[in-house]
Each structure stands twice: as C-alpha cells, then as structure tokens.
Design an enzyme around this catalytic site. Structure first.
Site, PDB file in Angstrom:
ATOM      1  N   GLU A  46       0.899  -1.326  -0.025  1.00  0.00           N
ATOM      2  CA  GLU A  46       0.037  -0.068   0.108  1.00  0.00           C
ATOM      3  C   GLU A  46       0.931   1.188   0.042  1.00  0.00           C
ATOM      4  OE1 GLU A  46      -3.689   2.045   2.480  1.00  0.00           O
ATOM      5  OE2 GLU A  46      -2.778   0.362   3.345  1.00  0.00           O
ATOM      6  N   PHE A  47       0.656   2.028  -0.771  1.00  0.00           N
ATOM      7  CA  PHE A  47       1.070   3.450  -0.993  1.00  0.00           C
ATOM      8  C   PHE A  47       0.436   4.483  -0.809  1.00  0.00           C
ATOM      9  CE2 PHE A  47       3.567   0.435  -3.449  1.00  0.00           C
ATOM     10  CZ  PHE A  47       4.983   0.499  -2.852  1.00  0.00           C
ATOM     11  N   PRO A  67      -0.359   8.568  -1.947  1.00  0.00           N
ATOM     12  CA  PRO A  67       0.342   9.277  -3.410  1.00  0.00           C
ATOM     13  C   PRO A  67       1.388  10.252  -2.852  1.00  0.00           C
ATOM     14  CG  PRO A  67      -1.755  10.010  -2.951  1.00  0.00           C
ATOM     15  CD  PRO A  67      -1.499   8.673  -1.908  1.00  0.00           C
ATOM     16  N   THR A  80      -3.746   4.770  -1.885  1.00  0.00           N
ATOM     17  CA  THR A  80      -5.012   5.462  -1.120  1.00  0.00           C
ATOM     18  C   THR A  80      -5.255   6.750  -1.633  1.00  0.00           C
ATOM     19  OG1 THR A  80      -4.412   4.231   1.007  1.00  0.00           O
ATOM     20  CG2 THR A  80      -5.776   6.334   1.119  1.00  0.00           C
TER      21      THR A  80
END
Length: 128
Positions: free
Chosen positions: A39-40, A42, A72
């Site tokens: 998960e990153f 921005p 996300t």
C-alpha cells in the site's frame, strides 16, 4: 454513471479488465502460494513521485512479486493518486487497486473519482 464502466457479467472479468484482484487472491490461496500486497500513499511532491515510481518498479521485480499494489486516494492528493496508479500499472506492470474512503465524501465527488478511475483503466477498487 459509473456503472456504465463496470463489467456486465457478475463474477467474470472481461479481457480488457484483466484478472480481478479477488480472483488472484483466491487462486494464490487455493494453490497454497504465499502472497502479499503493498500500500502506498500518493506522493505529495513531484520529487516524491520521481522517487516512488522507480521504487515501485524495483518492488515489482521481487520474487514473488506483489500480488497487487494499493494506492490510497486522499483529497489533498487529487490527481496524484490516479497518476501513481497509472504509473504502477503502465510503467511497473503491477496490478493496482485504488483505496477510496468515502466518509464525508459527497456522492457527486465519489462518482467523479470513480469515473476518473474508470477512464484511467483502474478497475481494482476498495471502497470504504
């Protein structure tokens, strides 16, 4: 209407959409293969984007590679979320999912975000 961009056959992904993330998870579980996702958030700056994409590309080369990456969506990030997803998919060859938290998000804003995702070819969505 966002529904115009979705698959019309429940439980089946059309070829232009690629594999559904849930199908990839199920296949890995049934085969007994370990898997993981990343998960990153921005990047908040252009420099951050310049750093993140090469890192995602290196992570895509791991064996086994991540099953998918999740980015996300955040109001402050706006189009950077979509740009990150498109780069992860197009440049790094990763399957992607957009994570959208709809709390306090007006319906018209959510519909616009989902339409942007469909326009960008982002089909993996986690809506909370």
């Amino acid at each position: 209407d966002v529904r115009a961009h979705t698959n019309s056959i429940p439980g089946q992904a059309s070829s232009w959409m690629g594999p559904r993330i849930i199908d990839k998870i199920t296949a890995a579980q049934e085969a007994g293969h370990p898997f993981y996702a990343l998960e990153f958030f921005p990047p908040s700056t252009i420099e951050g984007a310049r750093n993140l994409i090469p890192r995602m590309d290196r992570l895509a080369q791991l064996q086994p590679p991540p099953l998918f990456v999740d980015v996300t969506w955040a109001p402050a990030a706006g189009k950077r979320t979509m740009e990150t997803l498109v780069a992860a998919k197009g440049v790094c060859g990763l399957d992607v999912q957009m994570h959208l938290t709809c709390t306090d998000l007006p319906c018209d804003a959510a519909e616009a975000i989902l339409a942007d995702a469909a326009q960008a070819g982002i089909r993996g969505l986690m809506l909370l």
